[in-house]
Design a protein around this motif. Structure first.
Motif, PDB file in Angstrom:
ATOM      1  N   HIS A 224       0.809  -1.214   0.000  1.00 52.58           N
ATOM      2  CA  HIS A 224       0.000   0.000   0.000  1.00 52.58           C
ATOM      3  C   HIS A 224       0.844   1.267   0.000  1.00 52.58           C
ATOM      4  O   HIS A 224       0.311   2.371   0.121  1.00 52.58           O
TER       5      HIS A 224
ATOM      6  N   SER B 243      -5.738   3.012  -0.542  1.00 54.11           N
ATOM      7  CA  SER B 243      -6.382   2.241  -1.603  1.00 54.11           C
ATOM      8  C   SER B 243      -7.748   2.815  -1.973  1.00 54.11           C
ATOM      9  O   SER B 243      -7.861   3.598  -2.914  1.00 54.11           O
TER      10      SER B 243
ATOM     11  N   LEU C   1      -6.330  -3.909  -5.101  1.00 52.94           N
ATOM     12  CA  LEU C   1      -6.625  -4.347  -3.742  1.00 52.94           C
ATOM     13  C   LEU C   1      -7.011  -5.828  -3.739  1.00 52.94           C
ATOM     14  O   LEU C   1      -7.827  -6.275  -4.544  1.00 52.94           O
TER      15      LEU C   1
ATOM     16  N   ARG D  62      -1.376  -9.269  -4.950  1.00 50.22           N
ATOM     17  CA  ARG D  62       0.033  -9.019  -4.639  1.00 50.22           C
ATOM     18  C   ARG D  62       0.838  -9.173  -5.915  1.00 50.22           C
ATOM     19  O   ARG D  62       0.474  -9.956  -6.804  1.00 50.22           O
TER      20      ARG D  62
ATOM     21  N   ASN E 207      -3.751  -0.890  -4.975  1.00 46.80           N
ATOM     22  CA  ASN E 207      -3.310  -1.056  -3.586  1.00 46.80           C
ATOM     23  C   ASN E 207      -2.803   0.240  -2.976  1.00 46.80           C
ATOM     24  O   ASN E 207      -2.900   0.433  -1.762  1.00 46.80           O
ATOM     25  N   SER E 208      -2.241   1.101  -3.820  1.00 49.43           N
ATOM     26  CA  SER E 208      -1.513   2.247  -3.279  1.00 49.43           C
ATOM     27  C   SER E 208      -1.803   3.508  -4.069  1.00 49.43           C
ATOM     28  O   SER E 208      -2.427   3.477  -5.127  1.00 49.43           O
TER      29      SER E 208
END
Length: 864
Positions: free
Chosen positions: A557, A713, A790, A793, A860-861
């Motif tokens: 994140h 996110s 989100l 990975r 995610n970030s």
């Protein structure tokens, strides 16, 4: 460090890396073991691998060019440190490895091993070449009692002489500090010490040091008064979150300000041209450095096209026909690779933008009161509207400084549009709401209006029986003509759909949206996501080892955030940068966000707390998520609460694997130091606030990590990826106001009567600033092809803990389920706020997306 192992069994290793210039396959020059680099990077002594230094990217790393030494996780030397194995070099290129990603190369390496060494837990690596490379991963196989050991590296490795300590990487195992194998304790502490640095000197490109600094690099006092900006952070006058320290020299005129120059970004935060998302980031750089001067030339220097739109059709022409450009200007834009996707010329002599979603179905629905109200709960800035709980609205500004700033809206103003209800009945029934920007803008209006014509606005909205919001009054306020200390001079405007009054109402709504657009960009977007997250990233890298479970939880994140924030300071929010040129507050822009930060509360960033604080939700244990929404059809809140709950459940399940008791939280030395520094240094101007979690319980940890993940996110996605879909049509979301509401008997009023469209266009953002706005927000609204969303990975080997992997898979499945439910809600015709007059379903919190301008997707970030 050498010769620990005896020859015998071999540990087979696979090393995956990417050369620095992998996209254009530039050559890599190798340095022999006797060679060194001077300060300029030139080779002194040693031998190059190939005469002339031009080598194939795969073979450049073979020979004695890249070495590794294993470190034992189970056996120690006499000093208590893990045993260090013999230096071993890459020995074979593996071009056919089927699992390789794009532009990656794999190499084999074979380590000598015996039972006295134990199981590897880390390794040193040395790069003897002139150029850095990106180390992706290392896999060790055939290890007795362990079989396979994974190292997820994702880090730049420079020539070994650039480092005081050899670069070290750890396995994907997870340990609390107290549970770390004794053999790795020294290495764990040493690596964190390397990442912290000593807080001195100017940072260099290859460094990975994370340290704090104030925002003292937005202005350039040496460039003249035009470029002077207050230092943000480190004072009660201008509080601000901290940023990564560059350590550049101070300016001559102001020793508290830092000289402009290269923005330092810790090397692993800046992937260079290895990720396609960098093309978006470098697109912003090209835009500010190359394209904006060309726009200025076309409009101001060459007078090729006037700086005013004369009709709404001309604005739509940006998407339908484009703007014709001189051949010499076109030739300068076309070669810029980062902008080819964004500034389309289609082989013609025109500049063309993609049609924004807001006008893809209807060209005029944006003008309706229903759409105006809908965008307060389903637009790009849905987190400001609040329940009106007192009437008339009051100001929190200091009366000694600003006089009486109370609202002049009366019951009579409202009751003509409340469907027969009195104001008291509407208040008691939770039917009145307010979009209030009065206090945020009033202190700055005297300065803003030296070059603009703007108001501080209050808008009252009524919740209709069908669940939609109807604006029923707009108050536009200016500082008192005798000075702001005497209060405000305000006018109230009411809805109208006929004659001149309908144009005046449209202009009043435009002034509200200008306030909303600027608050959105500076506060909802920049401050509340980008700026407030950066201190947590710094603290995490300084105090939570890569072996720490919370580092593994938060790491995805943080991707690209420091990088994009550095670019923002360089080109977007800097003095005379893009934001100051095209948004109403101009040189006051970031200062306004500092004033709002004074009242920022970390715990209120949790979506349930935010909704309760704004009066838009009531705690109710019998309702989903423990909350009952005051506006049932509130797309941002309905979708957001499901995602918030999924995030918090995932964090709870994950953290509980490692912290069975509150005492375990209290005794985690890295965790406690991390939190203390994030609060006391990263957010040091607010460190004494009582609302900070104390980090003494598992719930403190779960709540804090959930807020960080939510902010980085889903919250960022909600306020970012709708910018072009809604704001790409400048009529819908203007960023500047240049005229006040015209008074009867003035030329402006006569022009408004004669040509309502021209009056509107002369009030809002002109052409040059529109071109800049559209170019910027289109880039900001795009997804890269390698974005990680989100519940995903970028490596399946992020942890060796199967329990964590299972919990994460459950999290991903839950997000997929939520995505399906959102799609179904968007099909429900009774939920009018989900679709609206513009017929654009609320997709911003759908977690998945394709590449490009999609109006959906939760990365995610904060990666753009």
């Amino acid at each position: 460090m050498f010769g620990i192992l005896n020859k015998g069994q071999k540990i087979k290793g696979t090393v995956v890396l990417m050369p620095k210039n992998v996209l254009d396959f530039n050559a890599i020059t190798s340095i022999g073991k006797g060679g060194v680099l001077d300060a300029a990077g030139n080779l002194i002594g040693g031998l190059t691998s190939i005469v002339g230094g031009v080598v194939d990217t795969a073979t450049a790393f073979l020979g004695r060019n890249v070495s590794m030494q294993l470190i034992s996780a189970t056996k120690t030397d006499a000093s208590g440190k893990g045993l260090v194995g013999k230096e071993t070099f890459l020995n074979k290129h593996l071009p056919q490895l089927p699992t390789l990603g794009a532009r990656q190369d794999a190499f084999s390496i074979n380590f000598e091993w015996d039972t006295d060494f134990g199981i590897p837990g880390a390794f040193y690596i040395r790069n003897y070449t002139q150029a850095e490379f990106f180390l992706v991963s290392v896999t060790l196989e055939d290890i007795p009692n362990r079989e396979t050991v994974q190292f997820v590296c994702n880090s730049w490795v420079y020539n070994f002489k650039n480092y005081k300590k050899d670069r070290i990487f750890f396995t994907n195992d997870t340990y609390l500090p107290s549970q770390t194998p004794a053999s790795l304790l020294h290495y764990r502490a040493e690596e964190l010490d390397n990442l912290r640095g000593d807080g001195t000197g100017e940072r260099k490109e290859w460094e990975r040091i994370y340290d704090y600094d104030i925002y003292n690099d937005l202005g350039n006092p040496d460039g003249g008064d035009k470029f002077v900006r207050p230092v943000l952070g480190g004072s009660s006058t201008y509080p601000y979150p901290r940023r990564v320290r560059s350590g550049r020299k101070p300016t001559r005129k102001d020793p508290k300000s830092e000289k402009p120059g290269v923005i330092y970004v810790p090397r692993d935060e800046n992937f260079g041209h290895l990720k396609s998302s960098d093309f978006l980031i470098y697109g912003l750089k090209s835009l500010s450095q190359d394209v904006l001067p060309l726009f200025q030339a076309v409009i101001f220097d060459l007078n090729f096209t006037p700086n005013e739109f004369d009709s709404f059709d001309e604005v739509r022409g940006l998407f339908e026909g484009g703007i014709k450009l001189p051949t010499d200007i076109l030739s300068k834009i076309s070669p810029l690779p980062a902008l080819k996707e964004i500034l389309r010329t289609d082989g013609e002599q025109v500049l063309k933008f993609p049609p924004p979603h807001v006008i893809q179905v209807s060209k005029s629905a944006w003008m309706t009161d229903e759409e105006f109200g809908r965008e307060m709960v389903a637009g790009v800035n849905p987190c400001v509207i609040r329940l009106l709980q007192e009437f008339p609205p009051k100001s929190t500004l200091d009366t000694i400084v600003y006089g009486d700033q109370s609202s002049t809206i009366t019951k009579e103003h409202l009751e003509v549009n409340l469907g027969g209800l009195t104001v008291e009945e509407a208040l008691n029934g939770n039917r009145l709401f307010i979009l209030d920007y009065h206090d945020a803008f009033m202190p700055y209006l005297e300065r803003i209006n030296l070059t603009a014509k703007a108001y501080a606005t209050r808008t009252i909205l009524f919740l209709k029986d069908d669940g939609t919001l109807k604006p029923v009054a707009i108050e536009l306020s200016l500082p008192h003509s005798n000075g702001v200390q005497y209060g405000a001079e305000s006018k109230v405007f009411l809805p109208s759909d006929v004659g001149e009054e309908s144009t005046i109402w449209l202009l009043a709504k435009a002034h509200v949206i200008v306030n909303d657009s600027c608050y959105h960009q500076l506060i909802s977007h920049w401050l509340n996501t980008h700026a407030t997250i950066e201190p947590f990233i710094i603290a995490t890298n300084r105090h939570l080892s890569v072996l720490h479970p919370i580092n593994k939880l938060l790491y995805p994140h943080y991707r690209d955030t420091i990088n994009i924030n550095g670019l923002a300071r360089q080109a977007l929010i800097n003095a005379d940068g893009i934001i100051e040129q095209t948004f109403l507050p101009g040189p006051n822009s970031v200062e306004i966000s500092s004033a709002v930060y004074k009242n920022w509360v970390f715990t209120d960033q949790a979506l349930p707390a935010d909704l309760i604080k704004r009066g838009l939700a009531i705690e109710d244990s019998s309702s989903p998520h423990g909350l009952r929404l005051v506006i049932q059809d509130y797309p941002y809140a309905v979708d957001g609460l499901e995602i918030w709950d999924a995030i918090k459940t995932w964090v709870q399940e994950y953290a509980s694997l490692y912290y069975p008791t509150d005492e375990a939280v209290q005794k985690d030395t890295e965790l406690q130091t991390w939190w203390k520094e994030a609060v006391e240094k990263g957010h040091g101007d607010l460190k004494d606030k009582p609302w900070w979690p104390k980090m003494q319980t598992l719930q403190d940890l779960v709540q804090s990590c959930s807020i960080i993940i939510w902010t980085a996110s889903a919250l960022h996605a909600a306020v970012n990826f709708g910018q072009y879909p809604y704001g790409g049509y400048i009529l819908n979301r203007p960023t500047l106001s240049r005229r006040f509401i015209p008074e009867k008997g003035t030329p402006e009023y006569d022009e408004m009567v004669k040509s309502p469209q021209k009056a509107y266009l002369r009030t809002i953002t002109p052409k040059y600033q529109t071109l800049v706005d559209l170019s910027v927000i289109e880039i900001l609204s795009r997804h890269a092809s390698d974005e990680v969303y989100l519940g995903e990975r970028d490596s399946k080997f992020w942890t060796s803990d199967s329990r964590a992997v299972q919990a994460f898979q459950k999290f991903g499945s839950k997000l997929t389920e939520i995505e399906g439910k959102i799609i179904e809600r968007n099909k429900d015709s009774s939920l009018k706020n989900r679709y609206g007059p513009i017929q654009l379903p609320y997709n911003l919190l759908l977690r998945s997306s394709e590449e490009g301008l999609t109006f959906r997707g939760i990365p995610n970030s904060i990666s753009i």
